[in-house]
Design a protein around this motif. Structure first.
Motif, PDB file in Angstrom:
ATOM      1  N   LEU B 107       0.832  -1.198   0.000  1.00  0.00           N
ATOM      2  CA  LEU B 107       0.000   0.000   0.000  1.00  0.00           C
ATOM      3  C   LEU B 107       0.870   1.252   0.000  1.00  0.00           C
ATOM      4  O   LEU B 107       0.622   2.211  -0.724  1.00  0.00           O
ATOM      5  N   ASP B 169      -0.290  -4.550  17.624  1.00  0.00           N
ATOM      6  CA  ASP B 169      -1.337  -3.853  16.877  1.00  0.00           C
ATOM      7  C   ASP B 169      -0.737  -3.260  15.607  1.00  0.00           C
ATOM      8  O   ASP B 169       0.444  -3.435  15.322  1.00  0.00           O
ATOM      9  N   LEU B 170      -1.539  -2.540  14.895  1.00  0.00           N
ATOM     10  CA  LEU B 170      -1.134  -2.008  13.598  1.00  0.00           C
ATOM     11  C   LEU B 170       0.091  -1.114  13.698  1.00  0.00           C
ATOM     12  O   LEU B 170       0.912  -1.031  12.799  1.00  0.00           O
ATOM     13  N   TYR B 171       0.235  -0.446  14.838  1.00  0.00           N
ATOM     14  CA  TYR B 171       1.369   0.450  15.054  1.00  0.00           C
ATOM     15  C   TYR B 171       2.701  -0.275  14.887  1.00  0.00           C
ATOM     16  O   TYR B 171       3.686   0.289  14.431  1.00  0.00           O
TER      17      TYR B 171
ATOM     18  N   VAL C  10      -5.583   5.781   3.301  1.00  0.00           N
ATOM     19  CA  VAL C  10      -4.356   5.894   4.095  1.00  0.00           C
ATOM     20  C   VAL C  10      -4.601   6.729   5.344  1.00  0.00           C
ATOM     21  O   VAL C  10      -4.171   6.396   6.443  1.00  0.00           O
ATOM     22  N   LEU C  13      -6.403   4.763   7.875  1.00  0.00           N
ATOM     23  CA  LEU C  13      -5.491   3.801   8.481  1.00  0.00           C
ATOM     24  C   LEU C  13      -4.708   4.446   9.602  1.00  0.00           C
ATOM     25  O   LEU C  13      -4.621   3.940  10.718  1.00  0.00           O
ATOM     26  N   SER C  16      -6.896   5.336  12.547  1.00  0.00           N
ATOM     27  CA  SER C  16      -7.292   4.188  13.366  1.00  0.00           C
ATOM     28  C   SER C  16      -6.147   3.718  14.233  1.00  0.00           C
ATOM     29  O   SER C  16      -6.348   3.201  15.326  1.00  0.00           O
ATOM     30  N   MET C  17      -4.933   3.888  13.720  1.00  0.00           N
ATOM     31  CA  MET C  17      -3.803   3.458  14.533  1.00  0.00           C
ATOM     32  C   MET C  17      -3.624   4.353  15.730  1.00  0.00           C
ATOM     33  O   MET C  17      -3.225   3.912  16.803  1.00  0.00           O
ATOM     34  N   ALA C  18      -3.935   5.619  15.546  1.00  0.00           N
ATOM     35  CA  ALA C  18      -3.828   6.517  16.685  1.00  0.00           C
ATOM     36  C   ALA C  18      -4.787   6.077  17.776  1.00  0.00           C
ATOM     37  O   ALA C  18      -4.507   6.187  18.962  1.00  0.00           O
ATOM     38  N   PHE C  20      -5.855   2.950  18.231  1.00  0.00           N
ATOM     39  CA  PHE C  20      -5.491   1.664  18.801  1.00  0.00           C
ATOM     40  C   PHE C  20      -4.124   1.629  19.446  1.00  0.00           C
ATOM     41  O   PHE C  20      -3.653   0.587  19.819  1.00  0.00           O
ATOM     42  N   THR C  21      -3.519   2.770  19.498  1.00  0.00           N
ATOM     43  CA  THR C  21      -2.146   2.707  19.980  1.00  0.00           C
ATOM     44  C   THR C  21      -2.053   2.166  21.391  1.00  0.00           C
ATOM     45  O   THR C  21      -2.752   2.577  22.284  1.00  0.00           O
TER      46      THR C  21
END
Lengths: 327, 307, 510
Positions: B107, B169-171, C10, C13, C16-18, C20-21
């Motif tokens: 991506l 997680d995604l981070y 993007v 994305l 969402s990461m912020a 789920f951090t």
């Protein structure tokens, strides 16, 4: 005289390539009035297409350069016009039909979408339904069944693709149509059909047209005026009758007529014009045709002839210098 | 189209057989005795012989291969010779990490590479063009392990923006995805740029201009879709490599993925694990190629899928 | 249109990461994250088909318990055995077991379990290597066992502190079998085996039914980090609290005051062993030349920055049975003498190929040695291979020498037995005979195992080492060093000679 619709004055266009500079158009002068059909005749490389592209400012950027002259369309100075102005003209008031129908259409959009696009660009206030109707109408006019408008260009034959091109050009009912050898890539029977179609549409909307071709027969049939282009200049211009009666012609035009094979009388060898087209990267000082002309004199080679008018018939040759006056 | 897809999937079978047989062959002739590795240095001759018998290591290659593939067809990928765990389970537990990493990195390559390519094409030979190319080449030339390490030091340890290691997680996937994406960046930029420049020269672009389209409209409606056709193919090719290709990135960022599973299995000649992963990879690549072709057909109406 | 779609994707994305951090949690006083270099995958030492290795052993010693516990200086402490005694003839060990101990599933631990476990371990190839001369074990009563050996074995008590004395639940084992037991290990130790996520981590949590003192650390996460740089980064960033089997050179370059580290002589030794059956190593003068040409100090510096100890005999310092200085001959680095020996030999420039495992310290040291040998005129080449290929290569006799470390879990001179007793080293003729054996040496190895008197054993091993040195059958390069790095706020972490013996219940946070 009243305002001309299109006026080209003293136009010089060159192509700047890495190897050399190609002087494509050298002092072109042209006028066209509303509803007039002008045939532009000449060999390949004479500068006809370049002229047409210049009118729409479609020359390849950086490479194509207009060095002198002016083009005026309905009072608008084309060469200094802003991009927005040009966009407003293109497709809506001045439209162009291109030579090679095989490559002029976007392969991944349906023909309906491509014709639609013209309307979307220039008539944003038109409703969806109106646009659809308009597209169907124009397709009908060019002889394509409207249920085919969701098909893609590759599903059509050459002749039909050119009809689509014509449809795209005419859907917005432009005032001026530039047709750059629209039938050259098609076979003869289709040629006649397309030309007939164009004539009908032109008459219907009284569209001015510049029909670029190297086929004298086509000019005779469809045009009122004709101009002969050689070496980037117009070397003869006049009403079709003037030029085609063969009383007075530029030696080049003469050569063109003589090289047409005759269908009557004994068949002898073809009579070509001797020599080759003038090299546009290296133009001669004098008359550009002098090298090939059977009547050339030293003066021809040294000096550029003027454009000598006899009524509506003008010829760029010293042989006609003593006619009724200069243009 | 359903017929076409079916045909392609069926064609995949001989491909998978060919690949798996070849790998099986290589694993068999490679030096190193799996039985010894499993039993350890202190194993006696009898024990090693018994183990070899148990694993069927002395049977003819074809027999072993057929037995293995018979198991695969029943969905049984066997157990790891080295750790004893079920191969399918091991693979599936690692798969999400690798897929996340692969998707994210692709991506990024697309989202940065394509716009940069468009930019470069529109300003051809200008300073922007050269700058974007230099930047893209710079990033592509940096080896993943170095780039990853630098990212860890500056962005994780010093700035504390991202975690340095692991797959949570995604981070956790951002730095690894960026690291992995740099490799393909230059190629993507160049390909997009070239593609656009080529399409720009085509007649129908001129036709569009003659209809009164603005430059933006020309790029969006006429040029891009056509120019992106070769780009789709290259993206597909990239994507197909995600299952095994991220070994360095996975190692540097301690992400338990498919690549590290396979490499470790190769080192200890753990044939069931290697084969299991290979089977998956060959099927995956085949499917991705199919998807690319379908995408192509969806975007370009000239393409006919002959069943 | 597609471009803006991608942009939206993007941005979503990132947004969402912020959300789920999970920012690294504030150090939790009850949890520790330990990093290890390779994936732990076998959790049952009694498994007949699978092997445990260095990365799992610490987990094993915290989920299970051995009979005896080895302290940081190799002192023996009671664990599941409270008392032990040895018979006069040195062949029977009688142990009293701790009463009231339960396995984590509630079953009682008693002599039946202990005897069963030892009888499983003893005859197995890996178990036998530690439980030397093992015969059988019988339960004398509910909490007493007698372990019978065929002959005395001096380091036996050390073996009872190792992985082949870890007690498991006989009942459950017989019920579910070794594979299931491996997936859900059950021991008496302070920690429960909670879960294993392939390639990522193993989770251990406090066993509330533990018989002993409640540990301060209740949760241990054992994480896999294969790359050395990654390990250092994780230490620095605090993503791991402890790093076992740490690379000393990397630790020495670590620049953070959050991390401390310790090193200790390990139980493994690096030996360069010759294949005396092929040229040029079949020539003793050649081998002697190599003996004198190796500058072990330089190797130590090159591999460990000098942190390891230079070797002389194939018995590590601190091993029981090791002869005292002066009892054995030591070869000092002497390039002149080396050249003399080389001249006296039949050497004509043939390649001297050393086999080793790529990516290991052995490879680095082999390369340093190579340089030193080239200096005196030996055409030395290093062939580094992956582990599997190496195993094949060493038993096929195609190389002139092997350079590899070997660990001795029982911390005793008897470790030499496996290399220097011919029958054992060649697996009764299965492997290539490298002709570095003698009947005398064989017998010394057997006698050394059986010996009970310390002074007597030292003499035996001194003799054995001298035979090896005189015949130039091998050169001991260095004694390995173990390093462990940890967050400075964590106390109780001690570097161990044996990598397995990290006891999490000894640790606590400040």
């Amino acid at each position: 005289m009243g305002e001309h619709l299109l006026e080209i004055k003293d136009l010089y266009v060159q192509y700047n390539t890495d190897d050399a500079t190609v002087y494509a158009v050298n002092g072109m002068n042209l006028t066209l009035d509303k509803g007039e059909v002008l045939g532009m005749v000449g060999e390949t490389g004479a500068g006809k297409s370049t002229t047409a592209l210049s009118i729409l400012q479609l020359l390849p950027p950086k490479v194509g350069e207009i060095t002198r002259g002016s083009i005026t369309y309905d009072g608008t100075d084309i060469l200094n016009a802003k991009a927005q102005v040009m966009r407003g003209l293109r497709g809506a008031r001045i439209a162009m039909i291109f030579q090679d129908p095989m490559s002029s259409l976007n392969p991944i959009l349906t023909i309906g979408q491509q014709i639609h696009e013209v309307l979307e660009l220039h008539f944003p206030s038109m409703s969806r339904e109106e646009m659809d109707n308009r597209v169907d109408e124009i397709l009908g006019l060019v002889g394509i069944q409207k249920h085919r408008k969701n098909e893609y260009p590759h599903q059509f034959s050459g002749g039909m693709k050119q009809r689509i091109g014509i449809a795209m050009a005419l859907v917005a009912e432009p005032e001026l149509l530039l047709a750059d050898e629209p039938t050259t890539a098609l076979d003869v029977t289709i040629q006649a059909q397309i030309l007939q179609l164009m004539k009908e549409l032109q008459q219907k909307h009284n569209t001015a047209m510049i029909l670029i071709t190297h086929n004298l027969g086509v000019v005779a049939e469809f045009c009122e005026k004709v101009c002969v282009v050689y070496g980037g200049e117009i070397i003869e211009e006049g009403a079709v009758e003037d030029v085609f009666t063969r009383e007075k012609n530029h030696p080049y035009t003469q050569g063109l007529f003589e090289s047409i094979p005759k269908l009557t009388g004994p068949v002898e060898r073809l009579v070509p014009i001797q020599g080759f087209m003038v090299d546009p990267t290296n133009l001669p000082k004098g008359c550009s045709f002098a090298e090939r002309c059977p009547y050339a004199t030293d003066r021809c080679r040294a000096e550029k002839p003027g454009f000598y008018m006899d009524g509506t018939h003008g010829i760029k040759c010293f042989r006609y210098e003593n006619a009724k006056g200069e243009a | 189209m359903g017929k076409y897809i079916l045909k392609r999937l069926l064609l995949l079978i001989p491909v998978v057989i060919g690949i798996t047989f070849f790998i099986y062959l290589i694993m068999s002739v490679a030096p190193g005795d799996p039985a010894r590795l499993i039993l350890g240095e202190n194993a006696t001759a009898e024990e090693i012989a018994a183990k070899r018998l148990e694993l069927g290591l002395d049977d003819p290659l074809i027999v072993r291969y057929i037995n293995y593939m018979a198991g695969v067809l029943h969905g049984d990928l066997g157990f790891s010779w080295y750790s004893g765990y079920d191969v399918m389970q091991e693979f599936l537990s690692r798969l999400p990490n690798t897929v996340t990493l692969g998707l994210l990195s692709n991506l990024i390559t697309i989202c940065i590479g394509i716009p940069l390519g468009i930019l470069a094409a529109q300003h051809q030979y200008g300073p922007i063009d050269y700058t974007t190319l230099v930047i893209a080449m710079l990033f592509s030339s940096m080896p993943a392990f170095w780039f990853g390490l630098m990212a860890q030091i500056y962005l994780s340890i010093n700035l504390k923006w991202f975690p340095a290691t692991g797959a949570g997680d995604l981070y956790h996937f951002i730095l690894p995805a960026i690291t992995l994406s740099t490799g393909g960046l230059a190629g993507q930029v160049r390909l997009t740029r070239t593609s656009i420049l080529e399409v720009n020269k085509l007649d129908y672009v001129r036709t569009a201009r003659s209809k009164g389209c603005s430059e933006n409209q020309i790029v969006m409606h006429h040029v891009l879709r056509n120019a992106l056709l070769p780009v789709i193919t290259s993206i597909g090719g990239h994507f197909a490599t995600i299952l095994g290709g991220a070994i360095v990135t996975e190692s540097v960022f301690a992400i338990p993925g498919v690549a590290s599973l396979m490499i470790n299995a190769v080192k200890v000649r753990d044939v069931p694990v290697v084969m299991g992963v290979i089977v998956f990879i060959s099927v995956f690549v085949g499917v991705v190629n199919l998807l690319v072709d379908l995408c192509y057909a969806a975007v370009d109406p000239r393409v006919k899928l002959t069943a | 249109m597609k471009k803006s779609l991608a942009l939206v994707l993007v941005l979503t994305l990132i947004a969402s990461m912020a959300v789920f951090t999970t920012a690294s949690a504030a150090p939790d006083k009850e949890s520790v994250i330990v990093g290890c270099a390779a994936e732990p995958d076998c959790f049952f030492p009694g498994h007949t088909k699978l092997n445990t290795n260095m990365d799992e052993v610490p987990i094993l010693h915290n989920v299970y318990e051995s009979l005896i516990k080895l302290g940081p200086n190799n002192e023996r402490e009671p664990l599941l055995a409270t008392e032990w005694s040895l018979s006069e003839d040195g062949k029977v060990y009688t142990l009293k077991l701790r009463e009231g101990v339960k396995f984590s599933n509630g079953n009682d631990f008693n002599a039946e379990d202990a005897a069963f476990a030892l009888n499983l371990y003893g005859p197995s190839p890996n178990g036998a290597a530690q439980l030397g001369n093992y015969d059988f074990t019988e339960a004398l009563d509910e909490y007493t066992i007698a372990i019978h050996l065929t002959d005395p074995y001096a380091p036996f008590l050390n073996a009872l502190a190792g992985r082949y004395a870890l007690m498991f639940d006989k009942e459950t084992y017989e019920e579910i079998g070794e594979d299931a037991y491996n997936e859900h290990p059950i021991g008496t130790g302070p920690y429960l085996f909670t879960e294993r996520v392939s390639g990522d981590h193993v989770q251990l949590d406090y066993n509330p039914n533990y018989w002993g003192e409640e540990p301060s650390i209740k949760h241990v996460t054992w994480r896999v980090l294969t790359d050395t740089n990654t390990q250092m980064v994780a230490l620095e960033s605090g993503e791991i609290d402890v790093l076992t089997r740490a690379n000393i050179a990397a630790l020495q370059n670590l620049m953070t005051d959050q991390v401390e580290w310790q090193a200790k002589d390990a139980s493994s030794i690096e030996n360069l062993i010759f294949n005396c059956a092929i040229a040029p190593t079949n020539d003793i003068n050649f081998r002697k030349a190599v003996q004198y040409a190796i500058n072990k100090e330089d190797v130590n510096i090159g591999v460990f920055n000098g942190a390891a100890t230079v070797g002389d005999i194939p018995i590590a310092p601190g091993f029981s049975g090791r002869p005292d200085a002066g009892q054995y001959e030591v070869i000092e680095y002497n390039p002149e003498k080396a050249k003399e020996y080389l001249a006296a030999s039949n050497y004509n420039g043939e390649p001297f190929v050393i086999a080793t495992v790529s990516g290991s310290n052995d490879e680095v040291s082999a390369q340093i040695i190579q340089g030193q040998l080239i200096e005196i005129g030996i055409n030395c080449q290093v062939n580094a291979m992956d582990g599997s290929t190496y195993n094949d290569a060493t038993t096929s006799g195609t190389f002139n020498a092997t350079n590899r470390f070997g660990g001795v879990s029982v911390l005793d001179a008897d470790g030499m037995y496996y290399t220097w007793n011919k029958a054992n080293a060649t697996k009764n003729g299965l492997y290539f005979d490298t002709m570095r054996f003698s009947d005398e040496l064989d017998q010394l190895m057997i006698d050394g195992r059986k010996g009970t008197d310390d002074a007597q054993r030292k003499e035996i091993y001194a003799k054995a080492c001298n035979i090896i040195t005189e015949n130039a059958w091998a050169v001991t390069i260095f004694y390995d060093v173990n390093a462990v790095a940890y967050n400075k706020n964590l106390t109780g972490v001690v570097a161990r000679s044996l990598n397995g013996l990290y006891f999490f219940n000894d640790w606590n946070w400040n």
